[in-house]
Design a protein around this motif. Structure first.
Motif, PDB file in Angstrom:
ATOM      1  N   VAL A  56      -0.877   2.214  14.131  1.00  0.00           N
ATOM      2  CA  VAL A  56      -0.326   1.595  13.213  1.00  0.00           C
ATOM      3  C   VAL A  56      -0.339   0.063  13.071  1.00  0.00           C
ATOM      4  N   VAL A  57      -0.771  -0.773  14.046  1.00  0.00           N
ATOM      5  CA  VAL A  57      -1.138  -2.162  13.894  1.00  0.00           C
ATOM      6  C   VAL A  57      -2.354  -2.334  13.078  1.00  0.00           C
ATOM      7  N   ALA A  58      -3.432  -1.436  13.331  1.00  0.00           N
ATOM      8  CA  ALA A  58      -4.598  -1.577  12.658  1.00  0.00           C
ATOM      9  C   ALA A  58      -4.495  -0.896  11.125  1.00  0.00           C
ATOM     10  N   VAL A  59      -3.707   0.081  10.740  1.00  0.00           N
ATOM     11  CA  VAL A  59      -3.631   0.772   9.524  1.00  0.00           C
ATOM     12  C   VAL A  59      -2.547  -0.216   8.637  1.00  0.00           C
ATOM     13  N   ALA A  60      -1.724  -0.759   9.305  1.00  0.00           N
ATOM     14  CA  ALA A  60      -0.910  -1.894   8.545  1.00  0.00           C
ATOM     15  C   ALA A  60      -1.649  -3.065   7.831  1.00  0.00           C
ATOM     16  N   GLU A  61      -2.836  -3.283   8.620  1.00  0.00           N
ATOM     17  CA  GLU A  61      -3.527  -4.192   8.273  1.00  0.00           C
ATOM     18  C   GLU A  61      -4.513  -3.737   6.861  1.00  0.00           C
ATOM     19  N   MET A  62      -4.795  -2.611   7.229  1.00  0.00           N
ATOM     20  CA  MET A  62      -5.875  -1.976   5.933  1.00  0.00           C
ATOM     21  C   MET A  62      -4.864  -1.743   4.704  1.00  0.00           C
ATOM     22  N   ILE A  63      -3.642  -1.115   5.077  1.00  0.00           N
ATOM     23  CA  ILE A  63      -2.608  -0.903   3.865  1.00  0.00           C
ATOM     24  C   ILE A  63      -2.488  -2.209   2.851  1.00  0.00           C
ATOM     25  N   LYS A  64      -2.550  -3.500   3.780  1.00  0.00           N
ATOM     26  CA  LYS A  64      -2.354  -4.723   2.870  1.00  0.00           C
ATOM     27  C   LYS A  64      -3.778  -5.004   2.209  1.00  0.00           C
ATOM     28  N   ASN A 119      -6.353  -3.094   1.402  1.00  0.00           N
ATOM     29  CA  ASN A 119      -6.610  -2.028   0.335  1.00  0.00           C
ATOM     30  C   ASN A 119      -5.577  -1.572  -0.639  1.00  0.00           C
ATOM     31  N   GLY A 120      -4.249  -1.997  -0.528  1.00  0.00           N
ATOM     32  CA  GLY A 120      -3.353  -1.791  -1.457  1.00  0.00           C
ATOM     33  C   GLY A 120      -2.950  -0.280  -1.283  1.00  0.00           C
ATOM     34  N   TRP A 121      -3.103   0.375  -0.233  1.00  0.00           N
ATOM     35  CA  TRP A 121      -2.813   1.789  -0.225  1.00  0.00           C
ATOM     36  C   TRP A 121      -1.280   2.104  -0.495  1.00  0.00           C
ATOM     37  N   LYS A 122      -0.765   3.255  -1.338  1.00  0.00           N
ATOM     38  CA  LYS A 122       0.723   3.421  -1.421  1.00  0.00           C
ATOM     39  C   LYS A 122       1.167   4.888  -0.738  1.00  0.00           C
ATOM     40  N   SER A 123       0.087   5.544  -0.513  1.00  0.00           N
ATOM     41  CA  SER A 123       0.514   6.876  -0.006  1.00  0.00           C
ATOM     42  C   SER A 123      -0.477   7.486   1.010  1.00  0.00           C
ATOM     43  N   TYR A 124       0.100   8.408   1.972  1.00  0.00           N
ATOM     44  CA  TYR A 124      -0.738   9.144   2.947  1.00  0.00           C
ATOM     45  C   TYR A 124      -0.209  10.421   3.582  1.00  0.00           C
ATOM     46  N   SER A 180       6.667   0.246   2.386  1.00  0.00           N
ATOM     47  CA  SER A 180       6.296   0.684   0.857  1.00  0.00           C
ATOM     48  C   SER A 180       5.369   1.946   1.006  1.00  0.00           C
ATOM     49  N   VAL A 181       4.786   2.323   1.815  1.00  0.00           N
ATOM     50  CA  VAL A 181       3.718   3.170   2.060  1.00  0.00           C
ATOM     51  C   VAL A 181       4.560   4.839   1.904  1.00  0.00           C
ATOM     52  N   GLU A 182       4.316   5.662   1.425  1.00  0.00           N
ATOM     53  CA  GLU A 182       4.867   7.115   1.285  1.00  0.00           C
ATOM     54  C   GLU A 182       4.179   8.164   1.934  1.00  0.00           C
ATOM     55  N   LEU A 183       5.013   9.076   2.795  1.00  0.00           N
ATOM     56  CA  LEU A 183       4.168   9.962   3.395  1.00  0.00           C
ATOM     57  C   LEU A 183       4.334  11.215   2.635  1.00  0.00           C
ATOM     58  N   ALA A 208      -5.846  21.253   1.296  1.00  0.00           N
ATOM     59  CA  ALA A 208      -4.308  20.898   0.771  1.00  0.00           C
ATOM     60  C   ALA A 208      -4.345  19.364   0.928  1.00  0.00           C
ATOM     61  N   LEU A 209      -4.978  18.828   1.859  1.00  0.00           N
ATOM     62  CA  LEU A 209      -4.740  17.280   1.822  1.00  0.00           C
ATOM     63  C   LEU A 209      -5.438  16.591   0.640  1.00  0.00           C
ATOM     64  N   MET A 210      -6.812  17.142   0.147  1.00  0.00           N
ATOM     65  CA  MET A 210      -7.439  16.656  -0.909  1.00  0.00           C
ATOM     66  C   MET A 210      -6.708  16.689  -2.015  1.00  0.00           C
ATOM     67  N   ALA A 211      -5.977  17.935  -2.276  1.00  0.00           N
ATOM     68  CA  ALA A 211      -5.055  18.244  -3.428  1.00  0.00           C
ATOM     69  C   ALA A 211      -3.769  17.164  -3.460  1.00  0.00           C
ATOM     70  N   ALA A 212      -3.459  16.773  -2.350  1.00  0.00           N
ATOM     71  CA  ALA A 212      -2.139  16.070  -2.318  1.00  0.00           C
ATOM     72  C   ALA A 212      -2.512  14.335  -2.940  1.00  0.00           C
ATOM     73  N   LYS A 213      -3.714  14.110  -2.560  1.00  0.00           N
ATOM     74  CA  LYS A 213      -4.429  12.905  -3.371  1.00  0.00           C
ATOM     75  C   LYS A 213      -3.831  11.588  -2.390  1.00  0.00           C
ATOM     76  N   PRO A 214      -3.687  11.725  -1.258  1.00  0.00           N
ATOM     77  CA  PRO A 214      -3.202  10.468  -0.601  1.00  0.00           C
ATOM     78  C   PRO A 214      -4.253   9.365  -0.580  1.00  0.00           C
ATOM     79  N   ASP A 215      -3.846   8.157  -0.379  1.00  0.00           N
ATOM     80  CA  ASP A 215      -4.656   7.091  -0.050  1.00  0.00           C
ATOM     81  C   ASP A 215      -5.554   7.131   1.346  1.00  0.00           C
ATOM     82  N   PHE A 216      -4.821   7.798   2.145  1.00  0.00           N
ATOM     83  CA  PHE A 216      -5.477   7.695   3.635  1.00  0.00           C
ATOM     84  C   PHE A 216      -4.848   8.912   4.276  1.00  0.00           C
ATOM     85  N   VAL A 217      -5.487   9.636   5.314  1.00  0.00           N
ATOM     86  CA  VAL A 217      -5.062  10.700   6.350  1.00  0.00           C
ATOM     87  C   VAL A 217      -4.793  10.236   7.604  1.00  0.00           C
TER      88      VAL A 217
END
Lengths: 435, 350
Positions: A176-184, A186-191, A218-221, A240-249
């Protein structure tokens, strides 16, 4: 050593780490097991160790290195006369088949038949918790060095269990610590998440989702997927993961399944379209998938040797490992954690000046020990070692190794205290009373 | 039609009635098991406990295989359901503290039977419509379905974690006392089973096993009797499962898996499915060998695989089948070849 070492040479390294090697090591250990019976009258009574790890089932991929580490460490200590210079170590190995009922039965077997004083293992958290019931009742020490559900030290706590690896809560917290930095950044919105449908997978995923919710609200599961242990066909999950089009998995996947998932996701082009940060990419994956693993992928490791090359114990271990298994062989995370467990036990015995279980238990309580990952202290309230909670980094080739490692310049090492259950009061609320 | 005679005249060695041999074996086992704790150490007492519990489980399986002539690859589902019923009541009674009263303990054990019976009723309702390989596959499918439900339902069953802290009350924490508890319960269960298989209902099962079509032509609703037997077998498996949880102090979904069902099949084949005592003898061989072999090698699956291979190839009637064949040869030699029918008449159906 050259990074473009020939495949033939590298294959020979891998071959040196297969089950044949394990069998040879086992035979050696078997001989070592009987050696104490012929020891001189001046030596003390042997110290019996139960080693419960799977060589069958999904955990076999990681257990191989762990078994070698225990055999190597005990052989080294025995070469010095054993614990306290007079108690040679006997290793009694049993295969848990990665099944809790088998693990419980084998724990009973080594305790009641072989009279072991300490049980080391196992791989699966469910197996570890089944073992905890037996060791607590029999008052036998238990060193958990791979199974890492946080329940082992919290809900299912027993004063006889000592945890040498970061638990699932710490591990997901570090991602989470690392991903939170990446979210900021890269502007990711969903996962989306995908995980193994068992205790460790569930714990790791829920820990990640909960912590990420706090760190980046702000990031949505978008999607949660679960698959059974030992799955071999991930095509439908990947689609199924690709169809959901999240910013990251986020993947809570370990063992052979992790290798299969990464290979199939790469083949379906998932990593080109969706980021996959924080999936378990230990030294095992880096070695076994040295050609295919996508460079730049952000992975999580539990105890990678390359992060602690400055530590004397790590240097000693790498030297020993390479001497035994070949110049190009390096210990896996699982091997490092088991090596630490054996030397942690030795340090406790030295501190106690005795091999009596209660004395060792008391010596380990809150103890600070030297490990391959630096000096670390057991948390008083639950016996969790405060070694780093996780290592998050990008996969990158390195000229010194025949397989990729993490980019050492950008790798994040998260401290245990930053992500474990905050206070001992909180821990005690989780712990249930035992008889 | 005299069903008893019909059953006794079969020429298939696996189906021949061997009641007297079972009685002698059971009498011997009773004495051995009764005295075992006096001569065995703690580890082997625990192995003996395992033999009793798994022996009961295998005997329950043999009600379907040996007596009804159908093979179930999902029988462990009922063993697991019994174990989980006990474990979940334990959890309710103790509230996670590991303190349970004797009354609560016995209520928890008893709960395994009705839950497993209910599970068997649901599964059996569908399975008894088929026979042979279709019956086997359907039981396997239902077994895996129940396994998956237990494995996945985290909030209720604890998922793959299973349920821990199944510590019996103080008296039964002693391995010898728990052994004797299992001994008494298993003996009682075997007595009930013996009564069932020697009742008209039991002979009806054999008739269905030998020729289901003919039995139907007699006006017997075979499906109903198959379902009743399926539920009875599931209940005994549930009782075995109920004893298993407090024995290992935990339960896990693997108890419901097909591999656990395979253990009952192995045990029955090892001992001899044509004999009442066969599965218990198989349990002794299997469990003792497992404990012995794993003491010096990790290749247990290879060992048991080789043994099963030998049994199937050279003694398809299991150990008791081999003993019985030897006895028959000796008897025939001693009475100029007229003893075969005499033997059958002397020995009541198993």
């Amino acid at each position: 050593m050259s990074s473009n070492m020939s495949d033939k040479k590298w294959d020979s390294v891998l071959r040196s780490m297969d089950r044949r090697e394990f069998i040879r090591t086992s035979v050696g250990a078997g001989l070592a097991m009987f050696a104490p019976r012929f020891a001189s009258a001046q030596s003390g009574k042997p110290y019996k160790l139960g080693l419960l790890l799977p060589v069958t089932g999904t955990g076999a991929n990681y257990a191989d290195g762990a078994i070698k580490a225990v055999m190597n460490a005990t052989a080294e200590i025995n070469s010095r006369g054993g614990f306290l210079g007079k108690h040679l170590i006997e290793v009694n190995y049993r295969d848990t088949h990665t099944k809790p009922d088998v693990a419980a039965r084998e724990a009973r077997d080594v305790i009641n038949r072989e009279n072991v004083q300490t049980v080391v293992g196992t791989y699966s958290s469910a197996c570890a918790m089944a073992i905890q019931e037996i060791i607590h009742e029999q008052k036998i020490l238990h060193l958990a060095a791979t199974s890492n559900s946080s329940k082992i030290v919290n809900e299912n706590y027993t004063p006889y269990t000592y945890q040498f690896c970061p638990n699932s809560r710490m591990q997901s917290g570090s991602v989470v610590v690392a991903v939170a930095e990446m979210i900021k950044k890269n502007g990711w919105k969903s996962y989306a998440t995908i995980g193994q449908d068992y205790e460790w997978g569930r714990q790791t995923q829920s820990g990640f989702v909960e912590a990420l919710g706090k760190a980046s609200s702000s990031v949505e599961l978008k999607k949660e997927l679960w698959f059974k242990l030992g799955e071999t066909q991930f095509a439908s999950y990947i689609s199924a993961l690709m169809a959901a089009k999240p910013d990251f998995v986020y993947g809570a996947i370990a063992g052979k399944d992790n290798r299969t998932f990464i290979q199939q996701a790469k083949a379906q082009g998932m990593f080109k379209r969706i980021s996959y940060p924080g999936g378990l990419i230990s030294v095992t994956e880096l070695q076994q998938q040295r050609k295919s693993i996508p460079r730049g992928m952000i992975g999580l490791a539990r105890a990678p040797f390359f992060a602690h090359l400055d530590q004397p114990l790590m240097q000693k271990y790498i030297k020993m490992h390479r001497a035994k298994h070949g110049e190009d062989a390096y210990p896996t995370d699982w091997a490092v954690m088991h090596y630490d467990a054996i030397y942690g036990l030795e340090q406790a015995i030295n501190k106690a000046g005795s091999i009596a279980t209660e004395a060792i238990k008391t010596a380990l309580k809150g103890a600070t020990i030297d490990t391959c990952r630096g000096r670390a202290t057991f948390r008083d309230c639950n016996n969790q070692l405060n070694i780093p909670a996780g290592y998050v980094g990008a996969v990158k080739d390195h000229p010194d190794y025949p397989f990729p490692i993490y980019d050492l310049d950008t790798m994040i090492i998260v401290k245990a205290e930053d992500v474990w259950v905050p206070t001992c009061g909180d821990v005690q609320k989780l712990q249930k009373k035992r008889a | 039609m005299n069903l008893e005679n019909s059953a006794t005249q079969t020429t298939d060695t696996r189906r021949k009635p061997m009641g007297m041999l079972s009685v002698r074996v059971l009498a011997l086992l009773f004495v051995v098991f009764l005295a075992a704790p006096a001569v065995l150490g703690e580890f082997w007492v625990e192995v003996a406990t395992e033999i009793l519990i798994l022996g009961l489980f295998a005997m329950s399986f043999n009600l379907i295989y040996g007596y009804m002539g159908q093979i179930s690859f999902g029988h462990a589902a009922f063993f697991g359901l019994g174990a989980y019923a006990t474990a979940m009541l334990f959890r309710e009674f103790t509230g996670g503290t590991e303190e349970i009263s004797y009354l609560q303990f016995f209520v928890s054990l008893a709960a395994g039977i009705p839950l497993a019976a209910f599970g068997a009723l649901l599964v059996g309702y569908f399975c008894i419509r088929l026979t042979g390989i279709y019956f086997a596959i359907l039981t396997l499918a239902f077994g895996e379905l129940l396994f998956f439900v237990v494995f996945s339902w985290y909030s209720f069953t604890g998922g793959d974690d299973g349920i821990q802290r199944l510590l019996p009350p103080p008296l039964f924490r002693d391995p010898v006392m728990y052994y004797y508890l299992c001994f008494v319960i298993v003996i009682a269960a075997m007595a009930v089973m013996w009564r069932i298989v020697h009742s008209p209902f039991g002979y009806l099962l054999r008739a269905m096993r030998d020729n289901q079509e003919r039995t139907r032509f007699l006006g017997i609703n075979t499906r109903i009797y198959m379902l009743i037997n399926f539920v009875i077998a599931g209940s005994f498996a549930g009782l075995a499962g109920a004893l298993w949880g407090p024995f290992t102090r935990s339960v896990a979904p693997t108890l419901l898996g097909w591999q656990e069902s395979g253990i009952a099949v192995f045990m029955t084949l090892l001992g001899g499915s044509a004999f009442f005592a066969g599965p218990m003898v198989g349990s002794i061989i299997y469990t003792f060998l497992h404990a012995w072999v794993t003491g010096f090698t990790q290749y247990w699956p290879l060992t048991i695989g080789a043994i099963i291979l030998i049994i199937v190839l050279f003694s398809p009637g299991g150990l008791l089948g081999a003993i019985d064949a030897w006895r028959r040869i000796r008897t025939r030699q001693g009475s100029s070849g007229v003893a075969d029918n005499t033997l059958v008449k002397e020995e009541p159906d198993s």
